[in-house]
Motif scaffolding. Structure first.
Motif, PDB file in Angstrom:
ATOM      1  N   CYS A  79       0.659   5.757   1.301  1.00 50.93           N
ATOM      2  CA  CYS A  79      -0.067   6.950   1.952  1.00 50.93           C
ATOM      3  C   CYS A  79       0.097   7.780   0.909  1.00 50.93           C
ATOM      4  CB  CYS A  79       0.712   6.946   2.996  1.00 50.93           C
ATOM      5  SG  CYS A  79      -0.414   8.500   3.806  1.00 50.93           S
ATOM      6  N   ASP A 134     -10.710   4.556   7.491  1.00 47.56           N
ATOM      7  CA  ASP A 134      -9.636   3.963   7.752  1.00 47.56           C
ATOM      8  C   ASP A 134      -8.472   5.568   8.377  1.00 47.56           C
ATOM      9  OD1 ASP A 134      -9.451   1.792   6.413  1.00 47.56           O
ATOM     10  OD2 ASP A 134     -10.492   2.846   4.537  1.00 47.56           O
ATOM     11  N   LYS A 155      -3.421  14.016  -6.719  1.00 49.49           N
ATOM     12  CA  LYS A 155      -2.885  13.354  -5.633  1.00 49.49           C
ATOM     13  C   LYS A 155      -1.440  12.933  -5.318  1.00 49.49           C
ATOM     14  CE  LYS A 155      -6.540  10.438  -6.079  1.00 49.49           C
ATOM     15  NZ  LYS A 155      -7.599  10.909  -6.804  1.00 49.49           N
ATOM     16  N   TRP A 206     -11.532  13.068   3.539  1.00 52.51           N
ATOM     17  CA  TRP A 206      -9.261  11.997   3.629  1.00 52.51           C
ATOM     18  C   TRP A 206      -8.793  13.146   3.616  1.00 52.51           C
ATOM     19  CZ3 TRP A 206      -7.864  10.027  -1.921  1.00 52.51           C
ATOM     20  CH2 TRP A 206      -6.445   9.972  -1.458  1.00 52.51           C
ATOM     21  N   ASP A 244       1.130  -1.601  -0.142  1.00 55.21           N
ATOM     22  CA  ASP A 244       0.208   0.018   0.101  1.00 55.21           C
ATOM     23  C   ASP A 244       0.903   1.323  -0.262  1.00 55.21           C
ATOM     24  OD1 ASP A 244      -2.407   1.539   0.011  1.00 55.21           O
ATOM     25  OD2 ASP A 244      -2.835   0.820   1.672  1.00 55.21           O
ATOM     26  N   ARG A 280      -7.608   7.227   3.935  1.00 56.62           N
ATOM     27  CA  ARG A 280      -8.889   7.189   2.689  1.00 56.62           C
ATOM     28  C   ARG A 280     -10.264   7.741   3.074  1.00 56.62           C
ATOM     29  NH1 ARG A 280      -4.310   5.337   1.349  1.00 56.62           N
ATOM     30  NH2 ARG A 280      -3.674   3.064   0.932  1.00 56.62           N
ATOM     31  N   ARG A 281     -10.426   7.607   1.282  1.00 50.21           N
ATOM     32  CA  ARG A 281     -11.859   8.485   1.310  1.00 50.21           C
ATOM     33  C   ARG A 281     -12.696   7.874   2.153  1.00 50.21           C
ATOM     34  NH1 ARG A 281     -12.706  12.226  -1.832  1.00 50.21           N
ATOM     35  NH2 ARG A 281     -10.800  11.237  -3.493  1.00 50.21           N
ATOM     36  N   ARG A 333      -9.219   0.680  11.243  1.00 48.00           N
ATOM     37  CA  ARG A 333     -10.495   0.937  10.960  1.00 48.00           C
ATOM     38  C   ARG A 333     -11.556   0.839  11.426  1.00 48.00           C
ATOM     39  NH1 ARG A 333     -13.706  -1.046   5.004  1.00 48.00           N
ATOM     40  NH2 ARG A 333     -12.065   0.343   4.389  1.00 48.00           N
TER      41      ARG A 333
END
Length: 326
Positions: A233, A291, A259, A320, A231, A279-280, A301
């Motif tokens: 950030c 999240d 982004k 976000w 993942d 996260r959104r 979460r």
């Protein structure tokens, strides 16, 4: 803090006036060429921004997005150091100076400002644009190669936005070390991609090693809990699209989302967010899924429901990148 709308509108107006003197096809052609080569190429003896037409087109296309991304990062930083404002600012690799505009949108008042870049046409245009912003009237625009020989004068704040991708690994390390030696606070912004995040984490680790505390986006200065390769950030800033954006990219929406990944680090006492929404938020019937990266150095979460009262209302309005209570 200043009203960010005023610098943003002033910048858009100044860019539109410059672009008005450039034939649309020439502007679009320059942008299409530059976006394929500019970010991701190591500087050479021939700067990629070759002349005024290149710089005008690229500035009109990229400055609004860079401004919004850096301003978002600075807003989070300012929240973590609420009683501080920089008394001096150096923007490394700043080109036409988008980050300097973002600083003026975040903190009121005048301060010594220096913009360093290798491309003389970019510096010249940045100085021209700065004439529309009273807080940048005394800024210094200096040509400098961003590499191991770079020497930075002592200052309160160093910004480095969308620059690390242009450098070798060794030059990136040298730049971060130079910023850490010169400044009390350092804010680094990169593209919101896995590679951009990796460069930010690399810089984050060096800044922590130099004795800095992380102010944002992380709620802590421990190792990033994200597993590399699984993942990354990143965050999002909304940018009003100009006619040039629509011409180059197509589409009819009046905005796009930039982004970006970032780190804001400081030697000052810091009050980072207890947690950060990474996260959104997912809004469901009667609940919101968030999240979070928390001050317990973990990702997780949380579900906020109507039973949580005011917290549920806050969750429905959260975005976000916003801070969140732990």
């Amino acid at each position: 803090m200043n009203d960010p709308v005023a610098p943003a509108e002033t910048l858009r107006t100044a860019l539109a006036a410059l672009l008005g003197g450039l034939p649309p096809r020439q502007a679009a052609g320059a942008v299409e060429r530059l976006i394929g080569t500019y970010r991701g190429a190591t500087p050479t003896d021939a700067p990629i921004l070759r002349d005024r037409a290149d710089v005008v087109a690229y500035a009109a296309y990229r400055m609004p997005a860079t401004f919004e991304a850096v301003r978002s990062a600075l807003d989070a930083f300012a929240d973590a150091v609420p009683d501080w404002a920089p008394e001096g600012h150096t923007d490394v690799g700043g080109g036409t100076g988008a980050a300097t505009w973002a600083v003026t949108a975040t903190w009121p008042g005048d301060r010594p400002v220096t913009v360093l870049d290798w491309a003389e046409p970019a510096l010249a245009l940045g100085k021209e644009l700065a004439a529309a912003n009273p807080a940048l009237g005394g800024a210094s625009w200096r040509r400098a190669r961003i590499g191991p020989a770079l020497a930075l004068d002592a200052t309160d704040l160093v910004t480095v936005s969308y620059v690390l991708n242009e450098l070798t690994v060794a030059d990136r390390a040298a730049l971060v070390d130079a910023a850490a030696s010169a400044a009390r606070s350092v804010v680094i912004v990169e593209a919101g991609t896995p590679d951009g995040y990796a460069r930010v984490v690399e810089a984050r680790d060096r800044l922590i090693g130099a004795g800095f505390r992380i102010a944002a986006p992380c709620p802590h200065s421990a190792a990033c809990p994200i597993v590399p390769g699984e993942d990354w950030c990143h965050f999002s800033a909304r940018v009003s699209r100009s006619s040039l954006h629509r011409q180059v990219k197509g589409g009819s929406l009046p905005y796009e989302d930039e982004k970006f990944s970032y780190v804001a680090a400081t030697r000052l006492p810091v009050e980072p967010a207890p947690a950060r929404i990474v996260r959104r938020p997912q809004i469901r019937k009667g609940q919101v899924l968030l999240d979070l990266c928390g001050d317990d150095e973990r990702l997780g979460r949380t579900t906020v429901t109507k039973r949580h009262g005011d917290l549920y209302k806050a969750a429905r309005n959260a975005d976000w990148g916003d801070p969140w209570p732990s």
